[in-house]
Scaffold this motif. Structure first.
Motif, PDB file in Angstrom:
ATOM      1  N   TYR A 101     100.338 -50.482  40.602  1.00  0.00           N
ATOM      2  CA  TYR A 101     100.762 -49.440  39.727  1.00  0.00           C
ATOM      3  C   TYR A 101      99.853 -49.505  38.621  1.00  0.00           C
ATOM      4  N   ALA A 153      93.052 -45.967  36.619  1.00  0.00           N
ATOM      5  CA  ALA A 153      92.240 -44.780  37.437  1.00  0.00           C
ATOM      6  C   ALA A 153      92.720 -43.542  37.022  1.00  0.00           C
ATOM      7  N   ASN A 154      93.762 -43.240  36.545  1.00  0.00           N
ATOM      8  CA  ASN A 154      94.190 -41.814  36.040  1.00  0.00           C
ATOM      9  C   ASN A 154      93.930 -41.722  34.475  1.00  0.00           C
ATOM     10  N   GLY A 155      93.303 -42.488  33.853  1.00  0.00           N
ATOM     11  CA  GLY A 155      93.013 -42.302  32.518  1.00  0.00           C
ATOM     12  C   GLY A 155      93.328 -43.394  31.283  1.00  0.00           C
ATOM     13  N   ALA A 156      94.339 -44.212  31.672  1.00  0.00           N
ATOM     14  CA  ALA A 156      95.046 -44.954  30.669  1.00  0.00           C
ATOM     15  C   ALA A 156      93.863 -46.014  30.318  1.00  0.00           C
ATOM     16  N   ARG A 189      96.860 -50.334  37.890  1.00  0.00           N
ATOM     17  CA  ARG A 189      95.461 -50.113  38.542  1.00  0.00           C
ATOM     18  C   ARG A 189      95.358 -48.711  38.612  1.00  0.00           C
ATOM     19  N   GLU A 190      96.411 -47.926  39.037  1.00  0.00           N
ATOM     20  CA  GLU A 190      96.661 -46.625  39.367  1.00  0.00           C
ATOM     21  C   GLU A 190      96.472 -45.832  37.947  1.00  0.00           C
ATOM     22  N   LYS A 191      97.394 -46.496  37.069  1.00  0.00           N
ATOM     23  CA  LYS A 191      97.437 -45.838  35.615  1.00  0.00           C
ATOM     24  C   LYS A 191      96.027 -45.964  35.011  1.00  0.00           C
TER      25      LYS A 191
END
Length: 872
Positions: free
Chosen positions: A49, A55-58, A51-53
């Motif tokens: 979760y 990848a989405n620009g965080a 890591r996905e954040k």
């Protein structure tokens, strides 16, 4: 005065930083109820979760509170340890790329898990750098259970791994390694012949444990990979045989402060007679003179069981000299002093002398660690080196408060006139404390002094254990028991021991030993403690709990230093073993005016004062004047070592620019951009030929032009003659076209892929051989450049100027060689070179790589600009 007033009004910079970080701690703590309520599966799902954040620009800062809260909760469940709030502060300091000064016993190992977990989520790798293989392996296994449970991969780099194992370890999310292994892997990678053989994948984020030891103490010794040279080693024994015939103060003078030995005029004449040499300062005798100087150093400044040990070789065939690390007291097998010093010591001790080596690749720790995108460090003692850490590494030091108040009592130093008087007093104090039941940790500066004191305690029938380089295998076991009632532990330098001394005994350490005896598994596949091991830990905890209370009532662990180290930090590291987590404790240093530090730096003045006061051997002196004199001595030594490191870095900065250029070129060639490189270099050489032989103004040399074009490009005939008749600008353009057309014709004729492969191997052979020769030239230049000072010239300025000239000569030389070779050679179509033939060419390495393509043996660390250095 104004500074002090401002500090009172607005706080120090450290106070302001801590205030900022405490605000974030409250935010992380506010997440704890929510995170604690998650099931194991839901907590593990936080890693993908987060890591996905990202990848989405965080950013890492955005997810820091949640990541820290997740890591803390996982630690509670897996390691049975909850991070203290001060450890959250330490973790944020490390994440921000600063140095966290945390006292011994504050849990630096656990603190590092927070920023390592956070930074590993970026997928570029996070490194934890330790001082030795034992700590790297122990911490990777211990903390690795936490990372694995959260879905991250863990690697550990150890001595003796092959390339594939190293590649796998560096490919993990988190990698534990020693500073030496990291540095040598970097050098080895840049000697490889294929990008696929590289083990490292870049330098994203690193935390350096015992940062002062690695980035300050060990920074005096560059890393060097070397190959053996042909050398007659019998000369070392011949020179060693005459040293006992030379008398100190008559034939030579010893300067212990600067660690130098200088021949007198009388000594020079006497040595010439003994060696049968007409003139030691004749150019033909310079090697003999150098060997004699190193032999004098070996006999006068390097002591058995202090600076080195002699022990059987691993294969059982003969004896070898093994260096003892002056900072940690550990043995350093495989490393050698440079510049003939190790050979001189081997001759002195009568063991087999190994030939000197020639440098093939080198880098300093300063320039290696500055390659990391973000570098952080942790230690118990960094404040005294804060200026150097900032000036060299741009690292700020933040002092993290202790979890519990520090209540250790540090007594004033006690000074005796002689070593014998001091030893008698030490034995008496140990006897008194042992009888009382208070545990004592005795710090010594060398193996020799630890064993001398052990003999004295044996004679006094005081039970004790010794922890030095001879007993390092039992290190964890000895340290785990050092806090027990009546325990007496003698240890050489305690830097980087990495094991807590817990009053009453370390229950987990004791349980591990018991589990080993009973062959009980410590952890299951999930990383949790097995039921059998947990029961053992509880059993040991019950056993040590009562003893803990008793030892606390007796005053806790007492630290007894037998002499001051030349660095205040090493003394502080020893003191820091007592008073952990609010425990009571005490410390005192016993000194004598015959100790090296006192004797070299002004002991005579204090000695005459003690004599005037009518004090004898058995009477101590406790005076602020003595303590201040010692501190001044330590500051002078620290300043001297800082100058050495600064000097080393100034010189290596010159080499670093050349190294970056050269390694960058190698990487480009390995990536396959060879044709572009060849055509670019060919165009530059063609332009240079026109400048030299067909100038716009001045006399032209057509014969020289034709000869040079034929020599480099194998081009002859009417086309070349026609170019020679053109005006300068047109000639330059026409020759460039001719050169490019010729090479592209060859490329088309031979098949592009085969030509690329042949180009790559040929270029690498030529530039590696040139770089090796350049390093040899630079070694000689460094040794000789100091003499420029006698001619009122700055040696560093001269070194920069000449090294640049040598580098340009090397570059022009290998470019000419590459063009001449590739334009002349005619490989068969679709040619693929035999890899085994090229992996270790005789003109590149004396010691070729093995069948797996691993780097040559003979890896070294070398200290330049001082009397001796280290080689691996």
């Amino acid at each position: 005065m104004i500074d002090n007033l401002l500090k009172k009004l607005i706080g120090s910079k450290n106070d302001r930083e801590l205030k900022r970080l405490w605000a974030k701690v409250q935010f992380i703590n506010a997440l704890e109820p929510e995170i604690s309520a998650l099931s194991d599966e839901a907590l593990k799902a936080k890693t993908p979760y987060l890591r996905e954040k990202l990848a989405n620009g965080a950013t890492l800062e955005d997810i820091l509170p949640e990541a820290f809260a997740v890591a803390r909760e996982a630690s509670k469940r897996v390691l049975k340890m909850r991070h203290f709030d001060v450890q959250l502060v330490g973790g944020m300091v490390l994440h921000e790329g600063k140095v966290a000064e945390m006292r011994t016993g504050e849990g630096k190992t656990l603190t590092a898990t927070l920023p390592l977990y956070l930074n590993a989520l970026a997928g570029k790798g996070a490194h934890l750098v330790t001082v030795n293989d034992y700590l790297a392996r122990r911490d990777a296994e211990w903390m690795g259970r936490l990372y694995s449970w959260l879905g991250l991969t863990i690697g550990v780099i150890q001595h003796g791994l092959d390339d594939q194992e190293r590649r796998d370890a560096y490919g993990c999310d988190i990698t534990y390694a020693t500073n030496n292994e990291l540095g040598f892997d970097y050098l080895r990678d840049n000697m490889k012949w294929d990008l696929e053989d590289f083990t490292q994948r870049g330098f994203h984020y690193a935390i350096v444990d015992e940062v002062d030891s690695i980035l300050i103490d060990e920074a005096r010794t560059p890393l060097i990979i070397a190959g053996s040279s042909e050398e007659d080693t019998s000369k070392y024994f011949r020179i060693d045989a005459i040293v006992p015939k030379l008398k100190a103060e008559v034939h030579y003078k010893v300067d212990e402060k600067d660690r130098q030995v200088m021949l007198t005029d009388e000594g020079i004449h006497h040595a010439e007679q003994l060696l049968g040499v007409a003139n030691l300062y004749d150019p033909g005798s310079i090697e003999t003179l150098h060997g004699l100087n190193q032999a004098l150093l070996a006999h006068n400044l390097y002591r058995l069981d202090v600076d080195y040990m002699v022990r059987p070789k691993e294969d059982g065939k003969g004896m070898e000299v093994v260096i003892v690390d002056e900072f940690t007291g550990r043995l350093m097998p495989g490393r050698r002093w440079s510049n003939g010093l190790h050979q001189a010591i081997e001759a002195k001790e009568g063991v087999e002398v190994n030939a000197e080596n020639q440098t093939l690749a080198t880098v300093t720790f300063q320039n290696f660690f500055r390659m990391y995108g973000k570098l952080a460090g942790m230690t118990g003692t960094a404040e005294t080196e804060a200026t150097e850490l900032h000036s060299i590494y741009k690292l700020d030091v933040i002092i993290v408060p202790t979890n519990m108040p520090m209540i250790r009592k540090d007594f004033a130093d006690t000074v005796y006139a002689t070593r014998s008087g001091k030893k008698k007093a030490i034995v008496e104090e140990i006897r008194e404390l042992h009888t009382k039941g208070q545990p004592v940790l005795v710090g010594t500066a060398s193996i020799e002094s630890s064993e001398d004191l052990a003999d004295a305690l044996k004679a006094a029938r005081i039970p004790h254990v010794v922890l030095n380089a001879k007993h390092h295998e039992r290190e964890a076991e000895i340290v785990a028991q050092a806090g027990r009632k009546s325990a007496v532990t003698i240890a050489t330098n305690m830097a980087g021991r990495g094991t807590d001394i817990i009053l009453g005994g370390n229950p987990e350490g004791m349980a591990r030993l018991e589990a080993k005896k009973k062959d009980i598994a410590l952890y299951d596949e999930e990383g949790f403690e097995t039921a059998e091991f947990s029961a053992l830990v509880e059993q040991m905890r019950e056993q040590t709990a009562a003893e803990h209370e008793e030892v606390v009532s007796l005053g806790g662990l007492h630290i007894l230093g037998t002499e001051r180290h030349e660095s205040r930090r090493i003394d502080n590291q020893l003191r820091g073993r007592a008073g952990r987590q609010g425990d009571p404790g005490s410390s005192r240093f016993y000194l004598s005016l015959e100790d090296d530090l006192m004797r070299i730096f002004g002991g005579d003045r204090i000695k005459s004062l003690m004599g005037a006061m009518g004090m004898n051997d058995d009477e101590p002196i406790e005076a602020g004047m003595v303590t201040r004199a010692i501190e001044r001595s330590q500051k002078r030594v620290e300043a001297h070592h800082f100058e050495i490191r600064k000097h080393l870095l100034e010189y290596d900065d010159v080499m670093n620019k050349q190294r970056i250029f050269f390694y960058g070129l190698r990487t480009e060639i390995l990536k396959g951009n060879t044709k572009d490189y060849v055509l670019r270099v060919a165009g530059e050489i063609a332009e240079g030929i026109c400048n030299d032989f067909l100038p716009d103004k001045g006399e032209r040399d057509l014969a020289g032009f034709r000869e040079r074009v034929e020599q480099l490009f194998t081009l002859t005939g009417e086309e070349v003659d026609a170019v020679g008749q053109l005006p300068y600008a047109q000639a330059r353009e026409a020759l460039a076209v001719l050169v490019q057309k010729f090479y592209e014709g060859k490329d088309e004729r031979l098949g592009g892929e085969g030509m690329r492969s042949y180009e790559r191997w040929s270029i690498l052979q030529i530039i590696d051989a040139a770089w090796k020769r350049h390093l040899l030239v630079m070694d000689h230049l460094k040794e000789a450049i100091g003499f420029r000072g006698y001619g009122q010239k700055d040696p560093l300025v001269e070194y920069k100027r000449e090294s640049y000239e040598y580098f340009e000569q090397m570059r022009f030389g290998y470019e000419d060689e590459i063009i001449s070779y590739l334009y002349r050679v005619e490989p068969q179509p679709a040619y693929t070179p035999d890899e085994d033939l090229f992996r270790g060419p005789s003109d590149t390495f004396e010691l070729g790589p093995d069948e797996q393509g691993n780097a040559p043996d003979g890896i070294q660390r070398v200290l330049r600009f001082t009397a001796g250095g280290l080689e691996d």
